[in-house]
Write an enzyme that holds these catalytic residues in place. Structure first.
Site, PDB file in Angstrom:
ATOM      1  N   ALA A  77       3.879   6.413   0.690  1.00 45.43           N
ATOM      2  CA  ALA A  77       4.434   5.529  -0.335  1.00 45.43           C
ATOM      3  C   ALA A  77       4.059   5.920  -1.755  1.00 45.43           C
ATOM      4  O   ALA A  77       4.723   5.508  -2.708  1.00 45.43           O
ATOM      5  CB  ALA A  77       4.005   4.085  -0.057  1.00 45.43           C
ATOM      6  N   ARG A  79       2.503  22.240   3.636  1.00 43.68           N
ATOM      7  CA  ARG A  79       1.894  23.555   3.823  1.00 43.68           C
ATOM      8  C   ARG A  79       1.314  24.034   2.497  1.00 43.68           C
ATOM      9  O   ARG A  79       1.997  24.024   1.474  1.00 43.68           O
ATOM     10  CB  ARG A  79       2.927  24.562   4.333  1.00 43.68           C
ATOM     11  CG  ARG A  79       2.309  25.879   4.792  1.00 43.68           C
ATOM     12  CD  ARG A  79       3.311  26.706   5.567  1.00 43.68           C
ATOM     13  NE  ARG A  79       2.686  27.837   6.231  1.00 43.68           N
ATOM     14  CZ  ARG A  79       3.280  28.570   7.168  1.00 43.68           C
ATOM     15  NH1 ARG A  79       4.501  28.268   7.559  1.00 43.68           N
ATOM     16  NH2 ARG A  79       2.660  29.582   7.735  1.00 43.68           N
ATOM     17  N   ARG A 119       0.652  28.619  10.233  1.00 44.92           N
ATOM     18  CA  ARG A 119       1.632  27.700  10.811  1.00 44.92           C
ATOM     19  C   ARG A 119       0.990  26.782  11.850  1.00 44.92           C
ATOM     20  O   ARG A 119       1.273  25.585  11.897  1.00 44.92           O
ATOM     21  CB  ARG A 119       2.744  28.533  11.448  1.00 44.92           C
ATOM     22  CG  ARG A 119       3.911  27.752  11.989  1.00 44.92           C
ATOM     23  CD  ARG A 119       4.879  28.739  12.609  1.00 44.92           C
ATOM     24  NE  ARG A 119       6.078  28.128  13.096  1.00 44.92           N
ATOM     25  CZ  ARG A 119       6.902  28.726  13.940  1.00 44.92           C
ATOM     26  NH1 ARG A 119       6.608  29.939  14.372  1.00 44.92           N
ATOM     27  NH2 ARG A 119       7.999  28.148  14.352  1.00 44.92           N
ATOM     28  N   ASN A 132      -0.148  17.903  11.236  1.00 44.25           N
ATOM     29  CA  ASN A 132       0.950  16.954  11.367  1.00 44.25           C
ATOM     30  C   ASN A 132       1.014  16.348  12.761  1.00 44.25           C
ATOM     31  O   ASN A 132       1.417  15.193  12.913  1.00 44.25           O
ATOM     32  CB  ASN A 132       2.272  17.624  10.996  1.00 44.25           C
ATOM     33  CG  ASN A 132       2.455  17.698   9.497  1.00 44.25           C
ATOM     34  OD1 ASN A 132       2.649  16.683   8.835  1.00 44.25           O
ATOM     35  ND2 ASN A 132       2.360  18.889   8.938  1.00 44.25           N
ATOM     36  N   ASN A 183       8.167  16.937   6.382  1.00 39.36           N
ATOM     37  CA  ASN A 183       8.303  18.223   7.076  1.00 39.36           C
ATOM     38  C   ASN A 183       7.014  18.668   7.768  1.00 39.36           C
ATOM     39  O   ASN A 183       5.932  18.302   7.322  1.00 39.36           O
ATOM     40  CB  ASN A 183       8.750  19.291   6.071  1.00 39.36           C
ATOM     41  CG  ASN A 183      10.173  19.075   5.628  1.00 39.36           C
ATOM     42  OD1 ASN A 183      11.035  18.774   6.450  1.00 39.36           O
ATOM     43  ND2 ASN A 183      10.421  19.201   4.332  1.00 39.36           N
ATOM     44  N   ARG A 193      24.013  19.005   0.588  1.00 43.49           N
ATOM     45  CA  ARG A 193      24.028  20.241  -0.203  1.00 43.49           C
ATOM     46  C   ARG A 193      25.238  21.102   0.160  1.00 43.49           C
ATOM     47  O   ARG A 193      25.911  21.663  -0.722  1.00 43.49           O
ATOM     48  CB  ARG A 193      22.737  21.025   0.041  1.00 43.49           C
ATOM     49  CG  ARG A 193      21.514  20.421  -0.626  1.00 43.49           C
ATOM     50  CD  ARG A 193      20.227  21.041  -0.113  1.00 43.49           C
ATOM     51  NE  ARG A 193      19.078  20.621  -0.916  1.00 43.49           N
ATOM     52  CZ  ARG A 193      17.810  20.792  -0.553  1.00 43.49           C
ATOM     53  NH1 ARG A 193      17.532  21.378   0.607  1.00 43.49           N
ATOM     54  NH2 ARG A 193      16.827  20.383  -1.338  1.00 43.49           N
ATOM     55  N   HIS A 247      15.504  21.740  10.065  1.00 49.95           N
ATOM     56  CA  HIS A 247      15.460  21.671   8.597  1.00 49.95           C
ATOM     57  C   HIS A 247      14.510  22.768   8.129  1.00 49.95           C
ATOM     58  O   HIS A 247      13.337  22.543   7.854  1.00 49.95           O
ATOM     59  CB  HIS A 247      14.994  20.294   8.140  1.00 49.95           C
ATOM     60  CG  HIS A 247      14.846  20.193   6.650  1.00 49.95           C
ATOM     61  ND1 HIS A 247      15.905  20.343   5.790  1.00 49.95           N
ATOM     62  CD2 HIS A 247      13.766  19.971   5.870  1.00 49.95           C
ATOM     63  CE1 HIS A 247      15.479  20.221   4.548  1.00 49.95           C
ATOM     64  NE2 HIS A 247      14.184  20.000   4.569  1.00 49.95           N
TER      65      HIS A 247
END
Length: 329
Positions: free
Chosen positions: A13, A93, A99, A106, A132, A163, A188
């Site tokens: 938030a 990241r 990775r 996450n 993400n 887009r 994505h």
């Protein structure tokens, strides 16, 4: 005016996307001008002060539809009885981060939030994962929210869809709402596949109007996929207002319907188009009555197959990493 307020939870938030999102929700852009809302804001304890600043600004706008604002650092409290949830917060990241480390951090966040949603949210909740890596984060969330309906969780790919539509409209010199049946497949990420093979302007196919396969493959697809990077390079920060707008677009269509239009959503695969079942994957859907239906039987040529498979492999690799992480614990 509807008397019962809808509860909308927003994680992250204190962040820039949420900052662009919250005021639009409060003024009725999501649920309409006759639906009161309660905002349930979630962020980390160290961001509590910043969230309070956002709360003060929301209060100072004197939105008639905004009946209450709650602030929490505990996901269970933030998701209590939530009708809708925008999961914007995630671990970004950073330079030098592997990775696996990104996925691990996450995974911990979305495992906790999945359990909280499973225990606390409305049984009819709609959850949109924005943070993400959104597709894999949404998959983790589903894993730990087994009591929610199979179609309760989606990941955002609408920003990529918007887009693509905008770029096509500019190329064809038409209004954006003239473009129909655009599809964005996959993750994505740069492996996404913005596919205008079936897109139309009226009764005419966009591919016939443009008639430039080289532009399609060598310019359009990479420009859509790399748009986020271009924005960071131009303004020194990632997309915020456009991401918030896409989140509202995707959730609003999911709630109220897309009027027969194809829209792109990342949802659990049902095995169509050779996509592994359960994989959170961007596909074309039509929304109606609070549900989405996957568009079936779209022709997949060799190039489309190659592009879709690229995203499938990437998401399966991320899933393998996450599965090993949970197996190690």
């Amino acid at each position: 005016m509807n008397t019962e307020a809808k509860r909308i939870a927003v994680s992250g938030a204190a962040g820039q996307i949420a900052y662009s999102l919250l005021f639009r929700i409060a003024q009725g852009d999501l649920l309409g001008e006759d639906q009161p809302v309660i905002l349930q804001l979630l962020d980390l304890p160290q961001a509590y002060g910043a969230v309070q600043g956002v709360v003060m600004e929301l209060q100072d706008c004197a939105f008639p539809l905004l009946k209450e604002i709650q602030v929490a650092t505990d996901p269970h409290a933030a998701f209590l009885n939530a009708d809708y949830a925008f999961l914007v917060g995630s671990k970004p990241r950073t330079k030098g981060m592997e990775r696996r480390d990104l996925l691990a951090e996450n995974a911990a966040i979305f495992r906790t939030q999945g359990r909280a949603l499973n225990e606390a949210a409305s049984r009819d909740v709609k959850v949109l994962v924005v943070g993400n890596p959104a597709n894999t984060n949404a998959s983790i969330l589903r894993r730990f929210a087994p009591d929610l309906p199979d179609d309760a969780i989606s990941a955002m790919i609408r920003l990529d869809h918007n887009r693509a539509v905008s770029m096509l409209a500019q190329r064809c010199n038409v209004d954006v709402d003239s473009i129909a049946d655009m599809v964005v497949w996959g993750n994505h990420s740069p492996t996404m596949f913005p596919d205008y093979r079936h897109a139309r302007i009226g009764r005419r196919l966009v591919k016939d109007l443009i008639n430039d396969e080289n532009w399609y493959r060598e310019s359009f697809i990479p420009k859509v996929a790399q748009r986020g990077t271009a924005i960071i390079e131009a303004r020194g920060a990632s997309s915020a207002a456009s991401a918030a707008n896409a989140a509202i677009d995707q959730m609003r269509d999911w709630i109220f319907g897309s009027d027969g239009r194809w829209v792109s959503m990342s949802v659990p695969s049902d095995g169509s188009y050779g996509i592994a079942p359960g994989l959170m994957f961007g596909v074309p859907v039509i929304c109606d009555g609070g549900r989405y239906e996957r568009v079936k039987d779209i022709g997949i040529d060799a190039f489309a197959r190659q592009r879709i498979d690229l995203s499938v492999r990437e998401l399966q690799e991320e899933a393998d990493v996450v599965n090993r992480l949970f197996a190690d614990r």
